[in-house]
Scaffold this motif. Structure first.
Motif, PDB file in Angstrom:
ATOM      1  N   GLU A 166     110.634 -17.232  11.857  1.00  0.00           N
ATOM      2  CA  GLU A 166     111.613 -17.920  11.707  1.00  0.00           C
ATOM      3  C   GLU A 166     112.285 -18.195  10.135  1.00  0.00           C
ATOM      4  O   GLU A 166     113.125 -18.145   9.970  1.00  0.00           O
ATOM      5  N   HIS A 170     116.197 -17.406   8.439  1.00  0.00           N
ATOM      6  CA  HIS A 170     116.954 -18.191   7.434  1.00  0.00           C
ATOM      7  C   HIS A 170     116.947 -17.392   6.049  1.00  0.00           C
ATOM      8  O   HIS A 170     117.185 -18.187   4.922  1.00  0.00           O
ATOM      9  N   ASN A 206     114.362 -23.464  18.834  1.00  0.00           N
ATOM     10  CA  ASN A 206     115.139 -22.188  19.096  1.00  0.00           C
ATOM     11  C   ASN A 206     116.436 -22.229  19.470  1.00  0.00           C
ATOM     12  O   ASN A 206     117.261 -21.430  19.006  1.00  0.00           O
ATOM     13  N   LEU A 209     118.534 -23.335  16.624  1.00  0.00           N
ATOM     14  CA  LEU A 209     118.551 -22.128  15.598  1.00  0.00           C
ATOM     15  C   LEU A 209     119.818 -21.319  15.891  1.00  0.00           C
ATOM     16  O   LEU A 209     120.808 -20.739  14.928  1.00  0.00           O
TER      17      LEU A 209
END
Length: 312
Positions: A166, A170, A206, A209
């Motif tokens: 993850e 980012h 998720n 995101l």
């Protein structure tokens, strides 16, 4: 040594002599010494070392691969190569040798299930573009070459791997972010990783995101995020064993069209239903020549429009 192991354009290397030299490389520890001191060797010498290493690694006796067996018994060789990414002078050469090792499942398994595997998340973010790109190529190869092995690894280490992964999504590095999104799609759409996909798309964080990445300032990041978001709708064809329409993981669809959406996922989609329909209707309208994208987008919009709150 190079000529003995690799031969020349005029003649093949003599089998018996190659076998003797290979055994001497193992017994004397010279193979390890060459890698350990790679930074001290000149440019052409580094090329020769990587060629010698890769050639001897491919050597087989019947169904046996002696060098694979040797490295399996001396796994620190793999970790020396991996750590080579920390030294710019040898990083790319180590990457070439490491990818040759990964072609062999026993060696790939050692790296995957080691503590050092997590170092990849650091190496793919390195400031030197060539090194970061090479590290990502190795990282991708490791996660896509041996399907059953990787599926087992991801299932056993899901939380740790995706917590680290993850962070790549980012990343401030555009290339890393885009490559990571695309690889994520490939991983969760691979039929061997069905259990991983099911777990990934069940997590509301998720979905959030991917929704945020759809609004990224980069159109290419948006496009890759759309493909991951779409993976949720790909779950239905997977459940019934149908052919996957696209090779690129489109996560949006997975989140949206899966018949097994969890309640939190449904609630997020319903809460944002009008905004999602409006957003997707205007999403990358300039891609008029991409019929597959247009069809996928229209299908996704229909899935969102048809969503209803589950009856008690």
């Amino acid at each position: 040594m190079k000529e003995i192991l690799c031969g020349t354009t005029d003649k093949e290397p003599p089998t018996e002599i190659v076998a003797q030299l290979a055994q001497e490389l193992y017994n004397s520890g010279l193979l390890v010494t060459l890698i350990a001191n790679l930074q001290l060797i000149d440019f052409e010498g580094k090329k020769d070392v990587s060629q010698i290493f890769n050639n001897i690694l491919r050597r087989q006796i019947g169904t046996r691969s002696p060098t694979v067996e040797y490295i399996s018994a001396h796994p620190h060789i793999l970790f020396m190569l991996l750590k080579g990414y920390e030294t710019p002078l040898i990083a790319l050469r180590c990457g070439i040798m490491l990818r040759e090792c990964i072609r062999h499942e026993p060696l790939a398994k050692i790296i995957l299930f080691s503590e050092q595997f997590r170092d990849f998340f650091k190496y793919v973010e390195m400031s030197t573009f060539d090194i970061a790109s090479d590290a990502f190529a190795t990282f991708k190869d490791l996660l896509t070459r041996h399907k059953l092995l990787v599926a087992d690894f991801l299932e056993q280490n899901y939380d740790t791997v995706f917590e680290d992964y993850e962070k790549l999504l980012h990343s401030e590095n555009y290339v890393t972010k885009r490559q990571s999104l695309k690889l994520l799609g490939e991983l969760i759409l691979d039929r061997h990783n069905f259990a991983i996909m099911t777990k990934y798309i069940s997590k509301p964080e998720n979905l959030k995101l991917m929704m945020n990445l759809l609004r990224d300032k980069s159109p290419n990041i948006q496009f890759e995020a759309f493909h991951v978001f779409k993976v949720r709708s790909k779950a239905a064809p997977l459940l019934f064993g149908l052919r996957i329409v696209t090779q690129i993981a489109m996560s949006w669809k997975v989140f949206v069209a899966s018949p097994n959406k969890t309640q939190p996922i449904v609630e997020i989609l319903l809460k944002n239903q009008p905004k999602l329909i409006e957003f997707l209707s205007n999403f990358q309208k300039e891609r008029t020549d991409d019929e597959q994208f247009t069809d996928e987008k229209n299908y996704l919009i229909k899935q969102i429009r048809d969503l209803r709150k589950p009856t008690a």
